[in-house]
Design a protein around this motif. Structure first.
Motif, PDB file in Angstrom:
ATOM      1  N   MET A 152       1.012  -1.227  -0.103  1.00  0.00           N
ATOM      2  CA  MET A 152       0.302   0.354  -0.019  1.00  0.00           C
ATOM      3  C   MET A 152       1.151   1.015  -0.123  1.00  0.00           C
ATOM      4  O   MET A 152       1.424   1.998  -0.623  1.00  0.00           O
ATOM      5  CB  MET A 152      -0.535   0.223   1.189  1.00  0.00           C
ATOM      6  CG  MET A 152      -2.312  -0.818   1.095  1.00  0.00           C
ATOM      7  SD  MET A 152      -3.100  -0.605   2.841  1.00  0.00           S
ATOM      8  CE  MET A 152      -3.823   0.779   2.649  1.00  0.00           C
ATOM      9  N   ILE A 153       1.424   0.814   1.075  1.00  0.00           N
ATOM     10  CA  ILE A 153       3.125   2.420   1.433  1.00  0.00           C
ATOM     11  C   ILE A 153       3.186   2.693  -0.427  1.00  0.00           C
ATOM     12  O   ILE A 153       3.821   3.867  -1.437  1.00  0.00           O
ATOM     13  CB  ILE A 153       3.452   2.730   2.465  1.00  0.00           C
ATOM     14  CG1 ILE A 153       2.640   2.644   3.353  1.00  0.00           C
ATOM     15  CG2 ILE A 153       5.166   3.498   2.127  1.00  0.00           C
ATOM     16  CD1 ILE A 153       3.054   2.215   4.721  1.00  0.00           C
ATOM     17  N   LEU A 154       4.038   1.629  -0.495  1.00  0.00           N
ATOM     18  CA  LEU A 154       5.131   1.726  -1.882  1.00  0.00           C
ATOM     19  C   LEU A 154       4.101   2.548  -3.044  1.00  0.00           C
ATOM     20  O   LEU A 154       4.620   2.522  -3.962  1.00  0.00           O
ATOM     21  CB  LEU A 154       5.504   0.341  -2.710  1.00  0.00           C
ATOM     22  CG  LEU A 154       6.279  -0.491  -3.361  1.00  0.00           C
ATOM     23  CD1 LEU A 154       7.358   1.204  -3.569  1.00  0.00           C
ATOM     24  CD2 LEU A 154       6.820  -1.604  -3.784  1.00  0.00           C
ATOM     25  N   ASP A 155       2.833   1.223  -3.171  1.00  0.00           N
ATOM     26  CA  ASP A 155       2.301   2.266  -4.134  1.00  0.00           C
ATOM     27  C   ASP A 155       1.679   2.965  -3.981  1.00  0.00           C
ATOM     28  O   ASP A 155       2.064   4.224  -4.638  1.00  0.00           O
ATOM     29  CB  ASP A 155       0.446   1.149  -3.878  1.00  0.00           C
ATOM     30  CG  ASP A 155       0.504   0.472  -4.313  1.00  0.00           C
ATOM     31  OD1 ASP A 155       1.730  -0.091  -5.429  1.00  0.00           O
ATOM     32  OD2 ASP A 155      -0.226  -0.773  -5.034  1.00  0.00           O
ATOM     33  N   LEU A 156       1.760   4.699  -2.504  1.00  0.00           N
ATOM     34  CA  LEU A 156       1.455   5.438  -3.030  1.00  0.00           C
ATOM     35  C   LEU A 156       2.120   6.169  -3.101  1.00  0.00           C
ATOM     36  O   LEU A 156       2.322   7.741  -3.936  1.00  0.00           O
ATOM     37  CB  LEU A 156       0.944   5.340  -1.678  1.00  0.00           C
ATOM     38  CG  LEU A 156       0.592   7.364  -0.608  1.00  0.00           C
ATOM     39  CD1 LEU A 156      -0.557   7.520  -1.814  1.00  0.00           C
ATOM     40  CD2 LEU A 156      -0.249   7.297   0.323  1.00  0.00           C
TER      41      LEU A 156
END
Length: 279
Positions: free
Chosen positions: A141-145
């Motif tokens: 989730m954080i990598l995508d954002l």
């Protein structure tokens, strides 16, 4: 880094090995992959503003066939690994807890090679309480954002520091061979370049788990793995957090920042579940 604000790049950039990305190369290569996708996956919708194809072209240095293979593996993984890529509402209790703990923490400053540095806190969660799949979900989730907000990550790549301070047998037992295999495959087919995987504060008894990780890696990825019983080798190329011997922000401060940013971008995750090409 602000909500819904993108860090963009110049018109022409070097994406690696001297390959120069020009406006013409970018446009023709994206169009080639799009046409291929229309034939291979007519069910997909690709918004004009999507940068996902561009990211894969950059990570493969504009090797179009390689970009196609990695993109297709990426799409299949997103569909197959529902435990990571579905139900990504940041306000779900299990996600809130892991955001609060700070299991995946990108640093604000890039290193001297302009690479994005992320801290992966492999043992920050409680293995008796938190599922490993949920930990990986929050990581992604954080990598995508991060990639959504800063497209320069697709050019200069990512350096991951895996802090294994306090790792227990319970943490190790969560990392079954099948779990490790899908983690490695996901890293190798993500639209950002893993330039270095540095494991720090590694106790001797964890070597067996790290050997399993390496067994699933491509030779190129294996060469990018380093292991340290103590701190990071990056201390002179980036401002590290306090917990890694630097004078940067603490894990707590970074956790608070990323938790807030993820929550502010809750709509991004809804759109990503509807169509991964929102990235």
């Amino acid at each position: 880094m602000k909500t819904e604000q993108h860090a963009t790049i110049e018109e022409t950039v070097i994406v690696g090995n001297g390959v120069e990305e020009t406006a013409e190369l970018r446009a023709t290569s994206i169009d080639t992959v799009k046409q291929w996708l229309v034939e291979e996956r007519p069910d997909l919708e690709i918004p004009e503003e999507s940068r996902l194809i561009l990211y894969f072209l950059r990570t493969t240095k504009y090797d179009v066939d390689k970009a196609k293979r990695k993109l297709m593996t990426f799409l299949k993984n997103r569909e197959k690994l529902t435990e990571w890529f579905k139900d990504r509402d940041p306000f779900r209790p299990e996600i809130q807890e892991l955001l609060e703990i700070g299991v995946f923490l990108p640093l604000h400053g890039k290193d001297t090679l302009n690479r994005q540095v992320v801290i992966v806190r492999t043992s920050a969660h409680d293995p008796g309480k938190h599922k490993q799949d949920d930990v990986f979900k929050v990581d992604k989730m954080i990598l995508d954002l991060l990639m959504y907000l800063d497209e320069t990550v697709s050019i200069h790549g990512v350096v991951a520091i895996f802090d294994m301070q306090g790792v227990t047998l319970g943490h190790a037992l969560q990392l079954t061979p099948s779990m490790i295999k899908k983690s490695v495959e996901s890293w190798e087919n993500y639209p950002c370049k893993p330039k270095l995987l540095e494991f720090v504060n590694v106790p001797v008894h964890v070597n067996i788990v790290l050997n399993v990780f390496r067994s699933f890696m491509s030779p190129k990825m294996r060469e990018r793995v380093t292991i340290s019983r103590k701190g990071s080798s990056l201390e002179h190329s980036v401002t590290l957090p306090l917990e890694l011997g630097g004078n940067g922000e603490s894990y707590y401060e970074l956790s608070s920042y990323w938790k807030q940013l993820v929550q502010e971008n809750a709509s991004f995750y809804t759109k990503m579940e509807e169509n991964v090409f929102h990235l």
